[in-house]
Design a protein around this motif. Sequence first.
Motif, short mmCIF file in Angstrom:
data_model
loop_
_atom_site.label_atom_id
_atom_site.label_comp_id
_atom_site.label_asym_id
_atom_site.label_seq_id
_atom_site.Cartn_x
_atom_site.Cartn_y
_atom_site.Cartn_z
N LEU A 468 0.73 -1.29 -0.11
CA LEU A 468 0.03 -0.31 -0.33
C LEU A 468 1.18 1.29 0.22
O LEU A 468 0.38 2.73 -0.71
N ASP A 471 0.98 3.72 -2.78
CA ASP A 471 0.16 3.45 -4.08
C ASP A 471 -0.59 4.45 -3.93
O ASP A 471 -1.61 5.33 -3.27
N GLN A 473 -4.07 4.96 -5.52
CA GLN A 473 -5.13 4.81 -5.88
C GLN A 473 -5.56 4.42 -4.13
O GLN A 473 -6.84 4.66 -4.04
N TYR A 474 -4.92 4.51 -3.13
CA TYR A 474 -5.42 4.33 -1.90
C TYR A 474 -4.96 5.50 -0.59
O TYR A 474 -3.64 6.34 -1.44
N THR A 476 -4.00 6.55 2.55
CA THR A 476 -3.69 5.58 4.06
C THR A 476 -3.12 6.53 4.79
O THR A 476 -2.66 7.48 4.79
N ILE A 495 -7.31 2.82 5.76
CA ILE A 495 -6.98 2.79 4.42
C ILE A 495 -8.42 2.93 4.12
O ILE A 495 -9.44 2.24 4.16
N HIS A 497 -9.84 3.07 -0.15
CA HIS A 497 -9.66 2.71 -1.45
C HIS A 497 -10.17 3.65 -2.10
O HIS A 497 -11.34 3.69 -2.59
N ASP A 506 -11.58 0.98 4.07
CA ASP A 506 -11.39 -0.95 4.36
C ASP A 506 -11.13 -1.05 5.27
O ASP A 506 -11.75 -1.97 5.53
#
Lengths: 594, 80
Positions: A468, A471, A473-474, A476, A495, A497, A506
Motif C-alpha cells: 500500500l 499506491d 489508488q489508496y 492511507t 485505509i 480505496h 476498507d
Amino acid sequence: MSVNVLDYPFDASMILQKKRAIKRELSAREGLLPKKVAVLSGVTVGVFKDLLEIYLLANGIRPEIHEGEYALFYEELVFDDGTLAAFAPDLIYLHTSMRNIKAWPAPGDDAETAANLAKAEAGRFIAAAKAGLALGCPVILNNFELPPYRVMGNREGSAAAGRVRFVRRLNELLAEFADTTPNVYLNDLCYLQAQHGMDAFSDQTAWYAYKYPCAIDKLPYLAQSVANIIKSLLGKNKKALALDLDNTLWGGVIGDDGPEGITFGLETPAGMAYMEFQQYLKELSAVGVLLNVDSKNEQANAEAGFARADSVLKKDDFICFKANWEPKSQNLAAMAREINIFTDSFVFIDDNPAEREIIRQQLPGVAVPELSAPEDYIKAIDRSGYFEVTNLSADDRKRVDMYKQNAARAELQASFGDYADYLKSLAMTGEFGTFDAPHAERITQLINKSNQFNLTTRRYTAAEVEALIGDEQYVTLYGRLTDKFGDNGIVSIVIGHVQGDAMDIDLWVMSCRVLKRDMEKAMFDCLCADAAAKGVKTIRGHYYPTAKNLLVKDFYATIGFEQVSADAAGNKDYVFDLSAGYTPQCSVMDVRRV
Amino acid sequence: MDKQTIFDAVQQIFRDNFDDEELEITRETCADDIEDWDSLEQINLLTAMEKKFSIKFKLEDVRGLKNVGDLLDLIERMAG
C-alpha cells in the motif's frame, strides 16, 4: 469431552485418538478467523496436519490447509507450477528436519570447507523461504534438531567436520536469516528436542517407519509450537496476567504471617522458586505483558508484600491492583473494563484449584493453567506460549507505561467538570502521516490486533501493508497521539480505496486505550483533506459486525455519515458527502502532518 | 489379560479414533472396511494400542498385519 486436553502438558495419545471429536467441538465455536496455511513437506506431514488444525482452532483460527507433496518443499516453492500461487496462502510453514540436510562435511574437512558447506546447505532452506516470501505471506521455518548419534562422540561438537557442530552452524545461519528478514519466523525444533530429551523426541522408529521428524507423541508439541507463532502473528496472543498473591507470588498468607513472615528470597528453596517466578513475570512485563493483582487480601497487607526490600516486583509493576474480598471473577472482569481489553485476553494464575474452577466457569475465555508447586509455575505459563513474541515493536516495550499513564489521566479527568476542558488540559498532539516503511511493522501489528474499534475487521499481512505504501489508488493514514503524560505511539490506522470520485474506507482501526480523546475525529479531518486532494467527492463507510466490534456499530453516524443500507446480519453502509467542502471536527489537539 | 478384555479395549480405541461410538469390529475387519483407515490412521491406532497395553511394537511386528485378528493376536502375545 472437553478441550482441556490441549492444556500443557498434553496427553498426546488422547489428542491423537480423539482428534476428530476435538476438531468437531472446536469448529463449532463462533467467530473463528479463516486463514489459508500451506504446510510444505521435508518430512511426513500426516497427522501433524490434523494437530496443527486443532491448535489453530483452539486459538480462534479456522485454517484451510494445503499439504505439499512428500519432501518437495524446495521444488514446490522455488519452481512453483502455479499450485501455491493459486492457493494464495496467508502463511507458509516448512515442515523440515535434520533429516532434510543433504550435504554433510566429510571427516577431515577443514574449517573453511565446513563453513562453506554450511552456507550452501542453509542456503537451500533460505532460498525456499525467500520463494515463499515472494508469494506475499509470512514464512515459518524450522531449524534443525541435533543428530541422534555421534560417530566421534563429543568431538562431533568441536571438530570442524563434526556433525553436531555442523547442525549448530546451520542453526546459527538460519537464526541470522530469520532475525534480519522481515516476515520470516523460526520455529525452534532444536529447543523442542532439548525440552523433551533427544531419546524421547528423536524416535528412530517414527523416522524409519513413517518418516516423521519426531516421536508421534511429540507431534502435538511441534504443532502447538507452530500454531503459537501463527496465532501471535494474527494478533491472538494473550495480553495480561491476573495474579493471585498468597502461595502464588510468595509462600504463606501475608495477612497471617506478615511481610517478614512470608516465604520469599534466597534463604530457602521455596523462597528462591517464588523469587524466580517474580523475576519471570517482570521479564514478561518488559515485553509488554500487563501484570495485575487479583487477590483475596486487605489492600495494605497485599502492598506490604511488594514493599519488602528483596521483592522483585514492586507495586508500580502492576496496572490494576485488586486486593479485596470480592469474587475473583468480578475483579477480573472489572480489570478488563478498566484496561479496555477483553477478559479472554487474560491468563489467570492462582494456586487454589477452587478459584481456578470458578474462573473457568464464570469467564470461559480466560486461560487458566493448572499449577502444582511453585517450582513449576514458570513452566505452566512458559510452555503454553500465551505470550509468544513474533514482532517486538517499541510500542510493546512501552505498553506497560502507557497503561499506567492512562490511570493517571483517569485521575485528572475526575477533577474537571467539562469534558472538553479536560481534553484540552491533556495538551494533546496528534501526528498524522501516510504509510511508510519505518512504521509498517507497527501498522501491521495494530491492524491485526484491534478488535473493538475496528469497522471492517479486515486483516493485512506485512506484505499487503508494504504494497500500500505509495499506491496512488489508496489514501492511507496512521495517527500517533502524544499528551502531557507521555507518548501513546501509533494508535489509529485508516485505509481508503479511491475509485473515481468515490472512496471506500476498507479499514479503520483505533487502539482502545485512546477512546474518547477525539482522536477519531482528528483522523477523519486528515482523511477528508487527503481524499479531497485526490478529487474524492463521496466517502463510503462500511460496518461489518463481529462478536467484538459492537463498540463502533453506530460510529459513522456520530461523525456525520448517512446510513444508506443495512442487512439482516447487521452489515451497514454509509456515505459522507465531501463535495460541498468540509469543516474539521476536532478542536482539542494540535494536529501535525508528517 | 484375557481375550475379551483385549478385544473390548481395541474396540474402544477404534471407536475413539474414528469418532464413531457405534463401530463394531470383528477379527476379520480390515482397512478396506473402514473408510478412513489408511496408512496414517494405522500409525495412530498402533500408537494408541502401545499406550493402552504398555507395549512397544518393533518394526518387524507390524509388518504384514492383515486385519484386526492379526492385531489382537500380536497384542495377546506381547501383553501376555
